[in-house]
Design a protein around this motif. Sequence first.
Motif, mmCIF file in Angstrom:
data_model
loop_
_atom_site.group_PDB
_atom_site.id
_atom_site.type_symbol
_atom_site.label_atom_id
_atom_site.label_comp_id
_atom_site.label_asym_id
_atom_site.label_seq_id
_atom_site.Cartn_x
_atom_site.Cartn_y
_atom_site.Cartn_z
ATOM 1 N N ALA A 310 0.827 -1.206 0.000
ATOM 2 C CA ALA A 310 0.000 0.000 0.000
ATOM 3 C C ALA A 310 0.862 1.257 0.000
ATOM 4 N N ASP A 311 0.366 2.307 -0.661
ATOM 5 C CA ASP A 311 1.049 3.599 -0.601
ATOM 6 C C ASP A 311 0.421 4.433 0.512
ATOM 7 N N THR A 312 0.908 5.652 0.685
ATOM 8 C CA THR A 312 0.455 6.491 1.795
ATOM 9 C C THR A 312 -1.046 6.727 1.758
ATOM 10 N N ARG A 313 -1.585 7.009 0.577
ATOM 11 C CA ARG A 313 -3.019 7.282 0.465
ATOM 12 C C ARG A 313 -3.842 6.064 0.887
ATOM 13 N N VAL A 314 -3.445 4.893 0.406
ATOM 14 C CA VAL A 314 -4.190 3.675 0.732
ATOM 15 C C VAL A 314 -4.070 3.347 2.219
ATOM 16 N N PHE A 320 -8.116 4.910 8.468
ATOM 17 C CA PHE A 320 -9.057 5.984 8.796
ATOM 18 C C PHE A 320 -8.351 7.163 9.477
ATOM 19 N N VAL A 321 -7.179 7.535 8.932
ATOM 20 C CA VAL A 321 -6.426 8.683 9.426
ATOM 21 C C VAL A 321 -5.994 9.511 8.220
ATOM 22 N N ALA A 323 -3.239 11.427 5.681
ATOM 23 C CA ALA A 323 -1.933 11.085 5.115
ATOM 24 C C ALA A 323 -0.813 11.666 5.972
ATOM 25 N N HIS A 324 -1.076 12.835 6.559
ATOM 26 C CA HIS A 324 -0.079 13.451 7.434
ATOM 27 C C HIS A 324 0.202 12.575 8.652
ATOM 28 N N THR A 325 -0.858 11.985 9.211
ATOM 29 C CA THR A 325 -0.677 11.099 10.371
ATOM 30 C C THR A 325 0.118 9.862 9.980
ATOM 31 N N VAL A 326 -0.143 9.338 8.793
ATOM 32 C CA VAL A 326 0.625 8.188 8.310
ATOM 33 C C VAL A 326 2.101 8.546 8.200
ATOM 34 N N GLN A 327 2.384 9.722 7.671
ATOM 35 C CA GLN A 327 3.783 10.156 7.534
ATOM 36 C C GLN A 327 4.438 10.305 8.905
#
Length: 352
Positions: A310-314, A320-321, A323-327
């Motif tokens: 998966a990439d950041t968007r996926v 359910f967060v 993209a900034h939180t994923v980063q």
Amino acid sequence: MAVSRPRSRLEAVRERIERSCAAGGDARTLRVRLLAEIRRVVPFDAYAWVMTDPETTVGAAPLADVPALPELPALIRLRYSTGLNRWTTLAEDPVALLAAATGGDLRRSRLWREVLSRYDVSDAVSVVFRDRFGCWAFLELWRTRGATFGPADAAFLRDVVVPATEALRRSQARTFAEPVTARLPGPLVLLLSPDLEVIRQTPGTSDPLRVLQPRDDGGPTVPAAAYNVAAQLLAVEAGVDAHEPRARVHLAGGLWLTLRAARLGPAGDGGDIAVTIEQCSPADRLALFARCCGLSDREAEVLGHLAAGADTRVVAEQMFVSAHTVQDHLKNVFEKSGTRSRRALLARALGS
């Protein structure tokens, strides 16, 4: 002018232990260094310090000097089959003394009655090294000839637990930084009797076991890692402990193995035990990597999604967060794992 107070011998040992833990090194070297320092304050006549799978708590990489080596299968089997001072039961206090736990009557310990009593063992102390990421090791120290362990010994060992636990976990994390330079040629099998005596094995099985349990005297392989997972199977069957009889252990060159024990036939019929040794699956290695690096649940979840492609968007959609939180999570994963890119992170976690 203030006059500095000279350090006590105890303080000096504690400082050296803290330095050893901070210095790192592989798990075997670290344990050897720490045992030398512990012995200065808590003398002992024999020991067994076993690295464990952090999830299953099952041992697979022992460092030991025990008088009962000819009876090692029985020693390990009995240690796993009793709940008395078992490392898995030491939740509130990581240190337990055998003489204290039995009220001074060592005959209450089956392990002592059937094995240790013949070697003049008069007391034992058990120590577990556990943190919120898992159980990393357990240590057994024995005294003989009537000597016992006391409150001061237990207090010192408690002081050692926290820095040693963190250092042992970090030592396991560092193995993932090594490129995987070796491969296991398919699953290997060791067949044991119900008493854990070796019956037969597939060709090449002795080689990884010798690496896991090297002998200074050059003697024959001691399959202690196999004994441990098989003994856990017996403990599960006896209702002593519910953890799966499986352990992941670092061999060499970034290679992690999984050992599993299974009964050949129904549990109650006394059938032989097969211990399989194979290279860790990507999923097993990934889960272990997350624990060793001290990832939070959310950080481990991000890592799992990345490993699935998966990439950041996926990842953000699945968690359910934003993209900034994923980063932010990913930045923490990089820092904890010592990597700087997703490619390097996944190569290290998956061993590819």
